[in-house]
Write a protein that holds these residues in place. Structure first.
Motif, mmCIF file in Angstrom:
data_model
loop_
_atom_site.group_PDB
_atom_site.id
_atom_site.type_symbol
_atom_site.label_atom_id
_atom_site.label_comp_id
_atom_site.label_asym_id
_atom_site.label_seq_id
_atom_site.Cartn_x
_atom_site.Cartn_y
_atom_site.Cartn_z
ATOM 1 N N GLU A 133 0.821 -1.211 0.000
ATOM 2 C CA GLU A 133 0.000 0.000 0.000
ATOM 3 C C GLU A 133 0.858 1.266 0.000
ATOM 4 O O GLU A 133 0.449 2.287 -0.536
ATOM 5 N N ARG A 134 2.052 1.206 0.573
ATOM 6 C CA ARG A 134 2.910 2.385 0.691
ATOM 7 C C ARG A 134 3.931 2.517 -0.431
ATOM 8 O O ARG A 134 4.518 3.576 -0.598
ATOM 9 N N CYS A 135 4.154 1.463 -1.174
ATOM 10 C CA CYS A 135 5.207 1.451 -2.195
ATOM 11 C C CYS A 135 4.931 2.484 -3.279
ATOM 12 O O CYS A 135 3.898 2.458 -3.939
ATOM 13 N N TYR A 136 5.880 3.391 -3.476
ATOM 14 C CA TYR A 136 5.723 4.459 -4.470
ATOM 15 C C TYR A 136 5.558 3.897 -5.875
ATOM 16 O O TYR A 136 4.771 4.416 -6.668
ATOM 17 N N ILE A 137 6.306 2.867 -6.181
ATOM 18 C CA ILE A 137 6.254 2.307 -7.528
ATOM 19 C C ILE A 137 4.920 1.600 -7.746
ATOM 20 O O ILE A 137 4.255 1.803 -8.768
ATOM 21 N N ALA A 138 4.499 0.786 -6.793
ATOM 22 C CA ALA A 138 3.205 0.097 -6.911
ATOM 23 C C ALA A 138 2.067 1.098 -7.064
ATOM 24 O O ALA A 138 1.107 0.856 -7.808
ATOM 25 N N ASN A 139 2.174 2.221 -6.392
ATOM 26 C CA ASN A 139 1.145 3.256 -6.488
ATOM 27 C C ASN A 139 1.197 4.026 -7.801
ATOM 28 O O ASN A 139 0.306 4.824 -8.083
ATOM 29 N N SER A 140 2.222 3.791 -8.596
ATOM 30 C CA SER A 140 2.411 4.537 -9.836
ATOM 31 C C SER A 140 2.097 3.737 -11.098
ATOM 32 O O SER A 140 2.082 4.308 -12.183
ATOM 33 N N VAL A 141 1.859 2.443 -10.953
ATOM 34 C CA VAL A 141 1.594 1.617 -12.134
ATOM 35 C C VAL A 141 0.107 1.296 -12.231
ATOM 36 O O VAL A 141 -0.622 1.376 -11.252
ATOM 37 N N ASN A 142 -0.329 0.903 -13.437
ATOM 38 C CA ASN A 142 -1.759 0.662 -13.653
ATOM 39 C C ASN A 142 -2.071 -0.811 -13.901
ATOM 40 O O ASN A 142 -3.039 -1.123 -14.583
ATOM 41 N N PHE A 143 -1.264 -1.702 -13.351
ATOM 42 C CA PHE A 143 -1.525 -3.137 -13.471
ATOM 43 C C PHE A 143 -1.430 -3.757 -12.084
ATOM 44 O O PHE A 143 -0.791 -3.194 -11.185
ATOM 45 N N PRO A 144 -2.093 -4.894 -11.880
ATOM 46 C CA PRO A 144 -2.087 -5.505 -10.551
ATOM 47 C C PRO A 144 -0.727 -6.092 -10.185
ATOM 48 O O PRO A 144 -0.013 -6.621 -11.035
ATOM 49 N N ILE A 145 -0.411 -5.978 -8.904
ATOM 50 C CA ILE A 145 0.781 -6.594 -8.330
ATOM 51 C C ILE A 145 0.307 -7.487 -7.191
ATOM 52 O O ILE A 145 -0.312 -7.002 -6.239
ATOM 53 N N ARG A 146 0.585 -8.778 -7.335
ATOM 54 C CA ARG A 146 0.255 -9.723 -6.273
ATOM 55 C C ARG A 146 1.489 -9.953 -5.411
ATOM 56 O O ARG A 146 2.607 -10.040 -5.926
ATOM 57 N N VAL A 147 1.277 -10.056 -4.103
ATOM 58 C CA VAL A 147 2.368 -10.343 -3.183
ATOM 59 C C VAL A 147 2.036 -11.655 -2.492
ATOM 60 O O VAL A 147 0.994 -11.783 -1.847
ATOM 61 N N GLU A 148 2.922 -12.629 -2.673
ATOM 62 C CA GLU A 148 2.725 -13.982 -2.138
ATOM 63 C C GLU A 148 3.909 -14.336 -1.246
ATOM 64 O O GLU A 148 4.808 -15.085 -1.629
ATOM 65 N N PRO A 149 3.915 -13.805 -0.009
ATOM 66 C CA PRO A 149 5.079 -14.009 0.853
ATOM 67 C C PRO A 149 5.117 -15.398 1.482
ATOM 68 O O PRO A 149 4.093 -16.046 1.663
ATOM 69 N N VAL A 150 6.321 -15.814 1.802
ATOM 70 C CA VAL A 150 6.558 -17.007 2.619
ATOM 71 C C VAL A 150 7.274 -16.515 3.872
ATOM 72 O O VAL A 150 8.333 -15.880 3.776
ATOM 73 N N ILE A 151 6.688 -16.774 5.024
ATOM 74 C CA ILE A 151 7.236 -16.309 6.300
ATOM 75 C C ILE A 151 7.876 -17.504 6.988
ATOM 76 O O ILE A 151 7.243 -18.558 7.172
ATOM 77 N N VAL A 152 9.137 -17.354 7.382
ATOM 78 C CA VAL A 152 9.882 -18.440 8.021
ATOM 79 C C VAL A 152 10.463 -17.942 9.330
ATOM 80 O O VAL A 152 11.172 -16.931 9.351
ATOM 81 N N SER A 153 10.150 -18.651 10.432
ATOM 82 C CA SER A 153 10.768 -18.344 11.712
ATOM 83 C C SER A 153 12.172 -18.903 11.734
ATOM 84 O O SER A 153 12.465 -19.886 11.051
ATOM 85 N N GLY A 154 13.055 -18.297 12.528
ATOM 86 C CA GLY A 154 14.452 -18.699 12.581
ATOM 87 C C GLY A 154 14.688 -20.159 12.873
ATOM 88 O O GLY A 154 15.672 -20.735 12.422
ATOM 89 N N GLY A 155 13.781 -20.788 13.599
ATOM 90 C CA GLY A 155 13.973 -22.183 13.963
ATOM 91 C C GLY A 155 13.607 -23.173 12.875
ATOM 92 O O GLY A 155 13.824 -24.361 13.021
#
Length: 157
Positions: A133-155
């Motif tokens: 939501e805050r990314c300047y570049i994402a806010n400047s383009v007219n196509f969808p950007i999907r974010v598919e994160p993988v979260i890993v704990s240190g252990g």
């Protein structure tokens, strides 16, 4: 509201001695020069007769999207006391040709984020939404950007 200015010189270096007499007569090589920074040796995508070993505008747009998201995510992790230790994004995008032009139709960011110790995975995932939501570049383009994160704990691997 703060305003920021950016400037560069984009210099075509692809004259093979015939200029632009025909579509195949010239190289797409160029240099992107920004005072005090390394020069970027650019070209067009090989599909458009460019040099495969050089960065092209499409590469640079995707890199800008990925880097902007990452930098906001790092900021939000620090602000929320999440200790991120590793971040690797396998980003991709699709560009469709249409008539005499075309456009990017989507980009997908797949950041793998490794944290020290146990982490609140819901918070870590929500911060990706906030970064987008805050990314300047994402806010400047007219196509969808999907974010598919993988979260890993240190252990965990």
């Amino acid at each position: 509201m703060n305003s920021h200015q950016y400037a560069l010189t984009c210099r075509w270096t692809g004259d093979r001695g015939e200029g632009t007499q025909s579509y195949r007569a010239y190289a797409r090589d160029h240099r992107i020069e920004i005072d005090g920074k390394p020069v970027i040796e650019g070209s067009s995508d090989p599909a458009f007769l460019g040099a495969a070993e050089r960065l092209n505008p499409e590469d640079l747009l995707l890199a800008s999207i990925s880097a902007c998201h990452m930098l906001w995510y790092l900021h939000l992790c620090a602000a929320n006391k999440l200790v991120l230790r590793d971040y690797v994004d396998a980003a991709s995008a699709v560009m469709e040709e249409a008539g005499n032009g075309g456009a990017f139709t989507e980009a997908v960011l797949q950041p793998r984020c490794r944290f020290d110790g146990p982490v609140d995975e819901a918070l870590a995932a929500r911060l990706h939404h906030d970064a987008h939501e805050r990314c300047y570049i994402a806010n400047s383009v007219n196509f969808p950007i999907r974010v598919e994160p993988v979260i890993v704990s240190g252990g965990r691997a």
